[in-house]
Design an enzyme around this catalytic site. Structure first.
Site, PDB file in Angstrom:
ATOM      1  N   GLY A  79      -0.214  -3.587   3.989  1.00 21.70           N
ATOM      2  CA  GLY A  79      -0.765  -2.240   3.998  1.00 21.70           C
ATOM      3  C   GLY A  79      -0.015  -1.378   4.984  1.00 21.70           C
ATOM      4  O   GLY A  79       1.122  -0.962   4.764  1.00 21.70           O
ATOM      5  N   LYS A  98      -8.211   0.760  -5.403  1.00 17.99           N
ATOM      6  CA  LYS A  98      -9.411   0.185  -4.802  1.00 17.99           C
ATOM      7  C   LYS A  98     -10.674   0.941  -5.195  1.00 17.99           C
ATOM      8  O   LYS A  98     -10.670   2.173  -5.277  1.00 17.99           O
ATOM      9  CB  LYS A  98      -9.314   0.261  -3.266  1.00 17.99           C
ATOM     10  CG  LYS A  98      -8.290  -0.666  -2.641  1.00 17.99           C
ATOM     11  CD  LYS A  98      -8.309  -0.487  -1.121  1.00 17.99           C
ATOM     12  CE  LYS A  98      -7.131  -1.114  -0.427  1.00 17.99           C
ATOM     13  NZ  LYS A  98      -7.137  -2.571  -0.447  1.00 17.99           N
ATOM     14  N   GLY A 128      -3.466  -7.539   8.037  1.00 23.66           N
ATOM     15  CA  GLY A 128      -2.908  -8.023   9.291  1.00 23.66           C
ATOM     16  C   GLY A 128      -1.445  -8.415   9.233  1.00 23.66           C
ATOM     17  O   GLY A 128      -0.843  -8.695  10.265  1.00 23.66           O
ATOM     18  N   ASP A 182       0.849  -1.192   0.000  1.00 26.37           N
ATOM     19  CA  ASP A 182       0.000   0.000   0.000  1.00 26.37           C
ATOM     20  C   ASP A 182       0.884   1.241   0.000  1.00 26.37           C
ATOM     21  O   ASP A 182       1.811   1.323   0.808  1.00 26.37           O
ATOM     22  CB  ASP A 182      -0.840   0.055   1.292  1.00 26.37           C
ATOM     23  CG  ASP A 182      -2.078  -0.831   1.214  1.00 26.37           C
ATOM     24  OD1 ASP A 182      -2.287  -1.481   0.179  1.00 26.37           O
ATOM     25  OD2 ASP A 182      -2.824  -0.858   2.217  1.00 26.37           O
TER      26      ASP A 182
END
Lengths: 203, 296
Positions: free
Chosen positions: B237, B83, B216, B26
């Site tokens: 991310g 996204k 996560g 990300d």
């Protein structure tokens, strides 16, 4: 088993990218695949495949794990190599946007993502006289574009617009497309023919 | 004369196969995209806020500003994903026009439709979607997703949900493999997924498209864990740019993803990395605020 009977061992550089489809293709042509992540994995290989993936990522990991010199040395010793897509970029002597070559073994110039972004990815049937009259189906994904072919390299196939997409020079093969993503194993068979033993499939 | 066919299923799934063994990071600026590429990312996800900040800011999370996405596309030569909201096909149309390489129909953004996901077959650009179990994965593939990412709880740095869902997908596949052909029809009903995709999965013993892990993942060991559980690649991310030293974290997670089954190298890359993202344990997040639960 005698040396003559031993199945050829073909390595696939497994730092990142479409490793598994190559592993399956190697099995399908009657050879034993070996995933190569560290220099010690290069021992006793009869051939090596540099797969598709991100060439920038592979180039960094090749140096981090000290694979550059041992692979170059394999090639100098005459071990056949096949590079697909990103693998073709790693084998090119000249890269159009100024990146340094990694294993300068093919007398060609390529431009990374030269066909465009993902929306320009495509499939096309290719004439490859070397592999017989049946066309070879090529899947091109953010593919490198061959901008120049020098006298030392031989063009085995061109895309429908006439751009070279499969190259041979001595015992090194490279394609801008992904023969590992289709069920046609003739190109892996050609690599095996270069290895000089085993069940190549000369159409 | 031979013809050229663009944006075929093989090219869509093919790009996902090229990303295998890699890390998709990300990024919220062009500079971060360059850091990611330099660290060995195979692709970047262009967005305005990483999931941990989306959590913090609250409100409605939407598609990022096209200008930001374009800047990131110009800054890097690796594939760029972006996204859109679940069911928001107008955002997807805009992203396709920008020429992004993959669209993530993502539960991290606020869903636009509580019943329908996007008809992804209708697009030229490939899509990745999240899943928590086999049924959700196969429904998304039926709708045209060319890549699946098994969901962890994004923005937490807690791997527990990613593990739970990856195990659920793998277990579901093993169950399918043990079924008689006539049982697969009932399985398709139970999974609420198209029969042909169910049958294909049973035959292959894996999803018909690559399955990555997302959400996560905060440390090199997390990346290794998810690969050993069956993820072909990982999305990271907040784990990178919310850590103390993003460059080092990024490089370490790239190495861990490649050498995921080599504890010697994992120990080496995990040493002296500095603080990972602080994180939020799953238990601290009320069930109604969990992002992974979005998707139908």
């Amino acid at each position: 088993m005698t040396e003559q009977e031993r199945r050829p061992r073909i390595g696939v550089l497994a730092l990142q990218g479409a490793v598994r489809p190559h592993v399956e293709a190697i099995r399908a042509v009657g050879a034993d695949p070996v995933e190569v992540r560290l220099p010690r994995d290069l021992v006793a290989l009869d051939g090596l495949i540099l797969p598709g993936g991100e060439s920038t990522t592979m180039r960094k990991l090749i140096d981090i794990y000290g694979l550059r010199e041992p692979i170059a040395s394999l090639a100098r010793g005459g071990t056949p190599l096949l590079g697909t897509c990103a693998g073709m970029i790693l084998l090119a002597e000249r890269i159009a946007d100024g990146d340094e070559p990694v294993f300068p073994l093919l007398d060609i110039e390529v431009r990374r993502n030269g066909y465009g972004r993902q929306l320009d990815s495509f499939e096309a049937d290719l004439d490859v006289p070397e592999l017989g009259p049946e066309p070879l189906h090529g899947v091109f994904i953010r593919a490198p574009f061959v901008t120049d072919v020098g006298p030392a390299a031989e063009v085995l196939a061109r895309d429908p617009d006439g751009t070279p997409v499969a190259i041979r020079q001595g015992r090194v093969l490279a394609t801008a497309f992904h023969p590992e993503l289709t069920d046609d194993r003739r190109l892996h068979g050609l690599l095996l023919q270069l290895v000089g033993r085993g069940a190549g499939n000369p159409a | 004369m031979t013809t050229i066919e663009r944006s075929t299923w093989a090219t869509k799934v093919g790009l996902a196969r090229m990303l295998a063994g890699g890390v998709i990071m990300d990024v919220v600026t062009a500079d971060q995209a360059k850091i990611a590429e330099e660290a060995g990312a195979v692709a970047v996800m262009a967005l305005e806020r990483v999931p941990s900040d989306i959590r913090k800011y609250g409100g409605v999370a939407r598609m990022s500003d096209p200008r930001l996405i374009t800047e990131i596309m110009e800054a890097t030569s690796i594939p760029v994903m972006a996204k859109c909201r679940i069911g928001h096909f107008a955002e997807a149309q805009i992203l396709e026009l920008l020429g992004v390489d993959y669209i993530d129909e993502s539960e991290v953004l606020t869903p636009a439709d509580e019943e329908h996901h996007i008809d992804k077959h209708a697009f030229k650009v490939p899509f990745v979607c999240g899943c928590r179990d086999l049924g959700e994965a196969l429904r998304r593939i039926g709708e045209g997703a060319a890549m699946i990412r098994t969901k962890g709880e994004a923005g937490t740095g807690d791997i527990v949900e990613a593990v739970r869902h990856m195990r659920a997908v793998q277990k579901g596949i093993r169950q399918l493999q043990n079924m008689r052909p006539d049982e697969l029809f009932a399985a398709a009903k139970e999974l609420r997924a198209p029969y042909d995709v169910v049958k294909q999965t049973a035959e292959l013993g894996e999803l018909p498209v690559p399955n990555f892990s997302a959400g996560g993942v905060a440390t090199p060991a997390d990346a290794s864990l998810m690969r050993q559980l069956g993820a072909q690649a990982v999305f990271v991310g907040s784990g990178i740019f919310k850590s103390e030293n993003p460059e080092r974290y990024a490089r370490a997670i790239v190495k861990a993803t490649t050498q995921y089954d080599n504890p010697e190298i994992l120990a080496e890359v995990s040493a002296g990395l500095g603080e990972p993202m602080r994180g939020t344990s799953l238990g601290e997040i009320p069930p109604e605020e969990r992002l992974a639960a979005r998707g139908w």
